[in-house]
Design a protein around this motif. Structure first.
Motif, PDB file in Angstrom:
ATOM      1  N   LYS A 130      30.174  43.905  29.615  1.00  0.00           N
ATOM      2  CA  LYS A 130      30.271  42.441  29.475  1.00  0.00           C
ATOM      3  C   LYS A 130      30.236  42.031  27.988  1.00  0.00           C
ATOM      4  N   LEU A 131      29.353  42.689  27.244  1.00  0.00           N
ATOM      5  CA  LEU A 131      29.247  42.392  25.802  1.00  0.00           C
ATOM      6  C   LEU A 131      30.528  42.809  25.078  1.00  0.00           C
ATOM      7  N   LEU A 132      31.011  44.016  25.400  1.00  0.00           N
ATOM      8  CA  LEU A 132      32.241  44.502  24.747  1.00  0.00           C
ATOM      9  C   LEU A 132      33.400  43.548  25.038  1.00  0.00           C
ATOM     10  N   ASN A 133      33.518  43.122  26.279  1.00  0.00           N
ATOM     11  CA  ASN A 133      34.623  42.221  26.643  1.00  0.00           C
ATOM     12  C   ASN A 133      34.521  40.898  25.903  1.00  0.00           C
ATOM     13  N   ARG A 134      33.284  40.373  25.841  1.00  0.00           N
ATOM     14  CA  ARG A 134      33.115  39.054  25.212  1.00  0.00           C
ATOM     15  C   ARG A 134      33.412  39.124  23.718  1.00  0.00           C
ATOM     16  N   LEU A 135      33.010  40.228  23.087  1.00  0.00           N
ATOM     17  CA  LEU A 135      33.168  40.311  21.628  1.00  0.00           C
ATOM     18  C   LEU A 135      34.529  40.913  21.234  1.00  0.00           C
ATOM     19  N   GLU A 136      35.331  41.241  22.231  1.00  0.00           N
ATOM     20  CA  GLU A 136      36.760  41.588  22.051  1.00  0.00           C
ATOM     21  C   GLU A 136      37.063  42.419  20.802  1.00  0.00           C
ATOM     22  N   GLY A 137      36.509  43.612  20.723  1.00  0.00           N
ATOM     23  CA  GLY A 137      36.843  44.497  19.606  1.00  0.00           C
ATOM     24  C   GLY A 137      36.052  44.217  18.338  1.00  0.00           C
ATOM     25  N   LYS A 138      35.250  43.153  18.330  1.00  0.00           N
ATOM     26  CA  LYS A 138      34.468  42.869  17.103  1.00  0.00           C
ATOM     27  C   LYS A 138      33.204  43.717  17.057  1.00  0.00           C
ATOM     28  N   LEU A 175      25.589  34.906  18.573  1.00  0.00           N
ATOM     29  CA  LEU A 175      25.317  33.535  18.112  1.00  0.00           C
ATOM     30  C   LEU A 175      26.632  32.785  17.929  1.00  0.00           C
ATOM     31  N   LYS A 176      27.651  33.508  17.433  1.00  0.00           N
ATOM     32  CA  LYS A 176      28.931  32.833  17.177  1.00  0.00           C
ATOM     33  C   LYS A 176      29.822  32.767  18.409  1.00  0.00           C
ATOM     34  N   TYR A 177      29.866  33.861  19.173  1.00  0.00           N
ATOM     35  CA  TYR A 177      30.910  33.955  20.221  1.00  0.00           C
ATOM     36  C   TYR A 177      30.365  34.122  21.639  1.00  0.00           C
ATOM     37  N   GLY A 178      29.037  34.234  21.808  1.00  0.00           N
ATOM     38  CA  GLY A 178      28.503  34.413  23.167  1.00  0.00           C
ATOM     39  C   GLY A 178      28.841  33.214  24.036  1.00  0.00           C
ATOM     40  N   MET A 179      28.913  33.441  25.340  1.00  0.00           N
ATOM     41  CA  MET A 179      29.210  32.333  26.271  1.00  0.00           C
ATOM     42  C   MET A 179      27.892  31.667  26.637  1.00  0.00           C
ATOM     43  N   SER A 180      27.851  30.354  26.458  1.00  0.00           N
ATOM     44  CA  SER A 180      26.618  29.615  26.727  1.00  0.00           C
ATOM     45  C   SER A 180      26.163  29.844  28.178  1.00  0.00           C
ATOM     46  N   GLY A 181      24.872  30.039  28.364  1.00  0.00           N
ATOM     47  CA  GLY A 181      24.320  30.201  29.714  1.00  0.00           C
ATOM     48  C   GLY A 181      24.458  31.599  30.279  1.00  0.00           C
ATOM     49  N   GLU A 182      25.076  32.522  29.505  1.00  0.00           N
ATOM     50  CA  GLU A 182      25.290  33.882  30.021  1.00  0.00           C
ATOM     51  C   GLU A 182      24.282  34.870  29.446  1.00  0.00           C
ATOM     52  N   ILE A 183      24.096  35.969  30.185  1.00  0.00           N
ATOM     53  CA  ILE A 183      23.178  37.048  29.785  1.00  0.00           C
ATOM     54  C   ILE A 183      24.017  38.272  29.415  1.00  0.00           C
ATOM     55  N   TYR A 184      23.643  38.934  28.319  1.00  0.00           N
ATOM     56  CA  TYR A 184      24.376  40.144  27.909  1.00  0.00           C
ATOM     57  C   TYR A 184      23.413  41.309  27.698  1.00  0.00           C
ATOM     58  N   PHE A 186      24.243  38.619  15.856  1.00  0.00           N
ATOM     59  CA  PHE A 186      24.966  37.680  14.996  1.00  0.00           C
ATOM     60  C   PHE A 186      26.258  37.223  15.691  1.00  0.00           C
ATOM     61  N   LEU A 187      26.969  38.191  16.288  1.00  0.00           N
ATOM     62  CA  LEU A 187      28.236  37.850  16.949  1.00  0.00           C
ATOM     63  C   LEU A 187      27.995  37.030  18.211  1.00  0.00           C
TER      64      LEU A 187
END
Ligand SMILES: NC(=O)c1ccc[n+]([C@@H]2O[C@H](COP(=O)([O-])OP(=O)(O)OC[C@H]3O[C@@H](n4cnc5c(N)ncnc54)[C@H](O)[C@@H]3O)[C@@H](O)[C@H]2O)c1
Length: 325
Positions: free
Chosen positions: A296-304, A239-248, A236-237
């Motif tokens: 990478k996922l933890l960094n992108r979702l910044e504590g969420k 979908l909202k905050y992932g970086m387009s074109g990136e793999i997590y 869900f996160l």
């Protein structure tokens, strides 16, 4: 008028699809959802309809025109692509059916989105199976580790990922990708390893004994099991905050050996479990250890987001659900 998130879920009748709906329900997400699948859900959908708009559509996504009509009519803002033949074993038994299905349904989906709703964001769910044969020096696996798929299922997942990149690079489509590690949790089918162990250890308990033997494959292998409820929150996160074109990578970053999982289940059920290795259950070329790196996922979702549900809690909840049945 409420601003509803318009979400298309493919594979809604499956294990993860069910949990994704439960996530929307628990978190009171204002959503309008279209769920598509080749089969109708085995679970009750009524409760979800009390909290958000939910339409279900039974279709074979191999039929391009049906996928196109669904996308054109529904106009999703977000698509989470969960549909697939998800079993590696099935892909060995029926390689052509599995490969064609998993690759072509994704092509049909992205083609329909490109034509009818090109601004929509897609989460393309892949698998740790894409890493395939893993060298110990690469552990824990980051997204930069090499891809050595080792089954028809895994090659189809890599194809989906590469098609995602092709469509995002050439058509500027908004696609975020995952490589998701082994999930477990309530409602998982007994064909999978942890519910399979639980079922057999419960049988010992139900027969009135406090110890017994179960037949297994190689229980020294180590895997990174993540609770499906942590997985759907990450989806869900993303979908909202992932970086387009990136793999997590979606994983816990921790490994556990299968014999430790068996001990954990035995402790929960108060049963002493001995194991007997049966060569029929041993898979050729099974990796000794598969553990992912989720930085990478933890960094992108910044504590969420972080994995919150321990394996012990997953097992307890699975036992509770089985009791309820
Ligand atoms: N469960 C895991 O441990 C795990 C791990 C990594 C990745 N994944 C991937 O995550 C996704 C969801 O996994 P899951 O455990 O919910 O799988 P699942 O098998 O429970 O659900 C997949 C759903 O896709 C549907 N489907 C398949 N082909 C279809 C078609 N042609 N048209 C319409 N529907 C079709 C199936 O009917 C099923 O309901 C899958 O793509 C799976 O490969 C799962």
């Amino acid at each position: 008028m409420k601003n509803l998130m318009r979400i298309l879920i493919t594979g809604v009748s499956g294990f993860v699809g069910h949990h994704f709906l439960q996530f929307l329900y628990n978190n009171r997400i204002d959503a309008s959802v279209l769920g598509i699948d080749i089969r109708l859900p085995m679970y009750d959908v009524k409760k979800y309809k009390t909290r958000f708009e939910l339409q279900l559509c039974q279709m074979d996504m191999l039929v391009q025109s049906e996928v196109a009509v669904a996308v054109e009519n529904f106009q999703p803002e977000y698509v989470i692509h969960l549909a697939s033949y998800s079993s590696v074993a099935y892909s060995w038994q029926y390689p052509e059916i599995s490969f064609i299905n998993n690759t072509n349904i994704f092509l049909n989906l992205v083609t329909a989105i490109r034509i009818h709703q090109p601004k929509c964001r897609v989460l393309s769910v892949g698998s740790s199976e894409e890493y395939g044969v893993v060298g110990e020096k690469d552990l824990p696996l980051t997204e930069n580790a090499s891809i050595e798929p080792n089954s028809p299922y895994a090659v189809a997942r890599v194809s989906q990922e590469m098609l995602s990149k092709v469509y995002s690079n050439n058509y500027n489509m908004d696609i975020v990708m995952t490589r998701s590690f082994n999930h477990t949790g309530p409602w998982q089918d007994e064909r999978f390893v942890i519910p399979g162990f639980i079922k057999r250890i419960k049988q010992i308990k139900n027969s009135g004994k406090c110890s017994g033997i179960i037949e297994t494959g190689n229980i020294n292998i180590v895997r990174d099991f993540i609770d499906v409820r942590d997985v759907v929150k990450a989806y869900f996160l993303l979908l909202k905050y992932g970086m387009s074109g990136e793999i997590y990578n979606v994983c816990t970053g921790k490994g556990i050996a299968l014999y430790e999982v068996i001990q954990m289940i035995g402790l929960c059920l108060n049963v002493q479990v001995k194991t007997n290795e049966n060569p029929a259950y041993i898979r050729p070329r099974d990796n000794a250890i598969v553990i992912g790196n989720n930085r990478k996922l933890l960094n992108r979702l910044e504590g969420k987001w972080q994995p919150e549900i321990s394996l012990k809690k997953s097992i307890e909840d699975m036992l509770y659900c089985m009791k309820e049945k």
